[in-house]
Design an enzyme around this catalytic site. Structure first.
Site, mmCIF file in Angstrom:
data_model
loop_
_atom_site.group_PDB
_atom_site.id
_atom_site.type_symbol
_atom_site.label_atom_id
_atom_site.label_comp_id
_atom_site.label_asym_id
_atom_site.label_seq_id
_atom_site.Cartn_x
_atom_site.Cartn_y
_atom_site.Cartn_z
ATOM 1 C CG HIS A 228 32.621 9.231 -3.911
ATOM 2 N ND1 HIS A 228 32.832 9.853 -2.693
ATOM 3 C CD2 HIS A 228 32.493 10.237 -4.796
ATOM 4 C CE1 HIS A 228 32.841 11.157 -2.848
ATOM 5 N NE2 HIS A 228 32.637 11.426 -4.126
ATOM 6 C CG HIS A 230 29.039 13.347 -7.210
ATOM 7 N ND1 HIS A 230 28.512 14.183 -6.245
ATOM 8 C CD2 HIS A 230 30.260 12.973 -6.756
ATOM 9 C CE1 HIS A 230 29.388 14.316 -5.251
ATOM 10 N NE2 HIS A 230 30.462 13.597 -5.539
ATOM 11 C CG ASP A 232 25.022 16.315 -9.779
ATOM 12 O OD1 ASP A 232 25.530 15.355 -9.169
ATOM 13 O OD2 ASP A 232 25.071 17.478 -9.323
ATOM 14 N N GLY A 397 30.681 19.438 -2.242
ATOM 15 C CA GLY A 397 30.958 20.805 -2.654
ATOM 16 C C GLY A 397 32.366 21.226 -2.290
ATOM 17 C CG HIS A 426 32.538 15.089 -0.941
ATOM 18 N ND1 HIS A 426 31.279 14.553 -0.911
ATOM 19 C CD2 HIS A 426 33.015 14.876 -2.201
ATOM 20 C CE1 HIS A 426 30.997 14.045 -2.110
ATOM 21 N NE2 HIS A 426 32.030 14.222 -2.903
ATOM 22 C CD GLU A 429 37.339 16.076 -3.844
ATOM 23 O OE1 GLU A 429 36.422 16.655 -3.233
ATOM 24 O OE2 GLU A 429 37.243 15.694 -5.039
ATOM 25 C CG HIS A 450 37.396 12.579 -2.603
ATOM 26 N ND1 HIS A 450 37.686 12.116 -3.864
ATOM 27 C CD2 HIS A 450 36.153 13.144 -2.692
ATOM 28 C CE1 HIS A 450 36.674 12.392 -4.688
ATOM 29 N NE2 HIS A 450 35.721 13.011 -3.998
ATOM 30 C CG ASP A 508 34.212 12.168 -7.623
ATOM 31 O OD1 ASP A 508 33.126 12.259 -7.042
ATOM 32 O OD2 ASP A 508 35.144 12.985 -7.445
ATOM 33 C CG ASP A 509 31.819 14.166 -10.313
ATOM 34 O OD1 ASP A 509 30.617 14.385 -10.137
ATOM 35 O OD2 ASP A 509 32.672 14.288 -9.410
HETATM 36 O O1 NOS Z 1 34.648 15.514 -6.155
HETATM 37 C C1 NOS Z 1 33.796 16.272 -5.673
HETATM 38 N N1 NOS Z 1 34.049 16.974 -4.553
HETATM 39 C C2 NOS Z 1 33.150 17.811 -3.979
HETATM 40 N N2 NOS Z 1 31.932 18.010 -4.504
HETATM 41 C C3 NOS Z 1 31.614 17.337 -5.624
HETATM 42 C C4 NOS Z 1 32.505 16.455 -6.254
HETATM 43 N N3 NOS Z 1 31.890 15.951 -7.340
HETATM 44 C C5 NOS Z 1 30.667 16.498 -7.384
HETATM 45 N N4 NOS Z 1 30.496 17.338 -6.368
HETATM 46 C C6 NOS Z 1 29.331 18.177 -6.044
HETATM 47 O O2 NOS Z 1 28.314 17.341 -5.549
HETATM 48 C C7 NOS Z 1 27.077 17.772 -6.083
HETATM 49 C C8 NOS Z 1 26.012 16.734 -5.899
HETATM 50 O O3 NOS Z 1 26.255 15.617 -6.652
HETATM 51 C C9 NOS Z 1 27.448 18.161 -7.486
HETATM 52 O O4 NOS Z 1 26.473 18.991 -8.062
HETATM 53 C C10 NOS Z 1 28.755 18.867 -7.278
HETATM 54 O O5 NOS Z 1 28.525 20.221 -6.939
#
Ligand code: NOS
Length: 571
Positions: A228, A230, A232, A397, A426, A429, A450, A508-509
């Site tokens: 998991h 992302h 971006d 999202g 998702h 979460e 999540h 995640d990010d």
């Molecule tokens: O933790 C999260 N929960 C829900 N959406 C997320 C999370 N992290 C990122 N994104 C969303 O997924 C898109 C594509 O990668 C991102 O641009 C962000 O809007």
């Protein structure tokens, strides 16, 4: 190939850093020293646990002249590309600033800039690309020249590719070292071929050696699987600055530090507030072919350095496009980069990265909760590129958003089921267990992104335990998005562990959370009591729940079993 093992302790001396500065962690890119025994001709690394007396004395020896090298400048406190960026302020149950156990990848020094392993900034930008001699943040940190294959770029190949043709993973070390012509290591010691003088060990060769030494010294046991992540949410800040500048797109800062002040954070926000962070930097990347391909490539490099053996990287093709997408995201003017071409470019970046950094990377295409009208195309792209890195569909999202008509998502997931496209969603979460129910029973998901709030519905939880549903757990993310209570001792992962649920540990990010996989392993180790055995189990579960085809999944599992010492030597 002859293996050498030195049974007796040998006198080792630290190898001077290329610039002779007192910060080996910066020069070598991680808090460890490269040591050499001239008498035995043996080399090894000494890991310096960040903050340990050895690290402090090596990196800040008393009387060292500070400021004599960019890595000792105050600005270098900002993390480098791919470097381990630990949270600057910690939650009440503070995540550790050090490696999360034997299975955790080695933590890179916060001050250190990770060595550049060869993305062709010259090829892309006529010099001065991210991390280059004159980095976009203007810090001009010293950087070894990129390895290049000397070829032109007309074929669209990333220049510098294929210079280190190593097989993936830590299995077959002899092969790796033959290919690299690097020392062979047994029991943490290396025999250096005599023709390879110390000078040659300076970057970029030293970077490659260091990476492999880390893996080999752990017996490959830190091989991890990340499911998991992302794309971006994992862009290097240097790359954002570079494309912002190149394309004349304003950003909230001109330096990594300034940019991160706006983009990353370390005290909890809500999920929607967290999602707003993307607005700050996505305009610099979206709509640019080179940038899209590059961020995919760089993420593979970062994960390889972190010790990840297999990664599934997800993103929304629509959010990186500026054409054939309505509305055009991030306020971009209309261009000619379609979601379809975005997928093609990410595939190229991932494949180039796989080839150069010797790990396996696959992708997952995201539908976005607020844009059901995009979802039918997302599943079509999954079908079109299913043999070309794309392994699954996701729904990401804000799950608290009330969307009038979600039939686009439902249709897309139905089509995914029909065509055998793997599915994750998702859910749970920040949202209630009802969202997980919807994901499981309506969208027929095979994994949950999540899913923490499943614990609020014991019946549902019991059922998902029974069916071995996989939960993609992201500990540090769950703190920063307000999805879970700040006390990690009460985190759902604690219950999951107790119940031997099927789950993985993920970042995640990491751009926004200022983290690396080490941060998340550290949290689970230090605040939830995870042991090496738990980490092995987590990663084997992750591999088993990966969306790889059966044969490749089995190969991955075999590699992990071997790396973890769970099967007899298979060589
Ligand atoms: O933790 C999260 N929960 C829900 N959406 C997320 C999370 N992290 C990122 N994104 C969303 O997924 C898109 C594509 O990668 C991102 O641009 C962000 O809007």
């Amino acid at each position: 190939m002859q293996l050498h093992h030195s049974p007796n302790p040998t006198q080792f001396t630290p190898i001077p850093t290329p610039c002779g500065c007192p910060h080996p962690c910066s020069c070598w890119g991680s808090p460890e020293q490269l040591l050499h025994s001239p008498t035995a001709g043996v080399w090894r690394t000494q890991s310096l646990l960040p903050g340990s007396p050895a690290h402090l004395s090596a990196c800040n020896p008393p009387g060292a002249r500070r400021g004599s090298h960019p890595c000792t400048q105050p600005t270098s406190a900002a993390p480098g590309p791919g470097a381990h960026r630990t949270p600057r302020l910690l939650p009440p149950a503070a995540p550790p600033q050090r490696r999360g156990g034997r299975l955790g990848p080695p933590a890179l020094c916060q001050r250190g800039r990770a060595p550049h392993l060869g993305y062709p900034e010259q090829g892309l930008a006529g010099g001065g690309g991210p991390g280059g001699d004159a980095g976009p943040d203007g810090r001009g940190a010293p950087r070894a020249p990129a390895l290049t294959d000397g070829g032109d770029d007309r074929d669209g190949e990333v220049e510098g590719a294929g210079e280190l043709p190593l097989p993936a993973g830590s299995v077959g070390l002899g092969l790796q070292h033959q290919a690299l012509q690097l020392p062979v290591i047994v029991g943490g010691e290396a025999v250096l071929p005599p023709q390879l003088p110390a000078l040659l060990l300076q970057q970029p060769l030293a970077a490659a050696l260091r990476l492999r030494l880390q893996r080999i010294e752990d017996g490959g046991a830190h091989q991890q699987v990340e499911l998991h992540l992302h794309l971006d949410g994992a862009i290097r800040p240097e790359t954002i600055l570079y494309y912002g500048k190149k394309r004349g797109i304003p950003l909230p800062g001109d330096t990594v530090e300034e940019l991160l002040k706006h983009v990353s954070y370390n005290t909890p926000l809500s999920l929607p507030e967290f999602l707003e962070k993307f607005n700050h930097y996505m305009p610099a990347i979206a709509g640019d072919r080179e940038a899209v391909r590059r961020i995919a490539y760089e993420l593979v490099e970062t994960k390889a350095k972190e010790g990840v053996a297999y990664v599934e990287i997800r993103y929304s093709p629509h959010l990186l496009a500026n054409c054939s997408v309505s509305p055009i995201p991030w306020g971009q003017a209309e261009g000619d980069l379609t979601p379809d071409e975005v997928v093609h470019l990410v595939n190229q970046g991932l494949q180039d990265g796989e080839r150069d950094f010797h790990i396996k990377a696959r992708s997952i295409l995201c539908c976005m909760r607020h844009m059901p009208s995009w979802s039918p195309e997302v599943v079509e792209l999954c079908k079109k590129y299913r043999n070309n890195t794309v392994v699954a569909i996701d729904l990401a999202g804000d799950e608290s958003l009330k969307v009038e008509d979600t039939s686009g998502h439902k249709e897309a997931y139905e089509e995914a089921v029909r065509c055998g496209i793997h599915r994750t969603v998702h859910a749970g979460e920040a949202g209630p267990p009802a969202m997980i129910k919807e994901a499981v029973y309506l969208l027929k998901t095979e994994r949950i992104g999540h899913g923490y709030h499943v614990l609020e519905d014991p019946e549902l939880y019991k059922e998902l335990l029974r069916t071995k549903m996989h939960f993609e757990v992201c500990p540090w993310s769950s703190y920063l998005t307000g999805a879970c209570l700040p006390d990690f001792r009460k985190h759902p992962a604690v219950q999951f562990r107790k119940d031997r649920a099927n789950y993985s540990i993920n970042t995640d990010d990491p751009l926004i959370f200022n983290s690396s996989i080490d941060t998340d392993y550290g949290i689970t180790k230090d605040y939830m009591g995870f042991t090496d055995e738990d980490f092995k189990r987590v990663n084997i579960n992750a591999a088993q729940s990966s969306f790889l085809p059966e044969k490749e999944k089995q190969e991955l599992l075999n590699m992990l079993y071997e790396a973890y010492g769970m099967v007899p030597n298979a060589s």
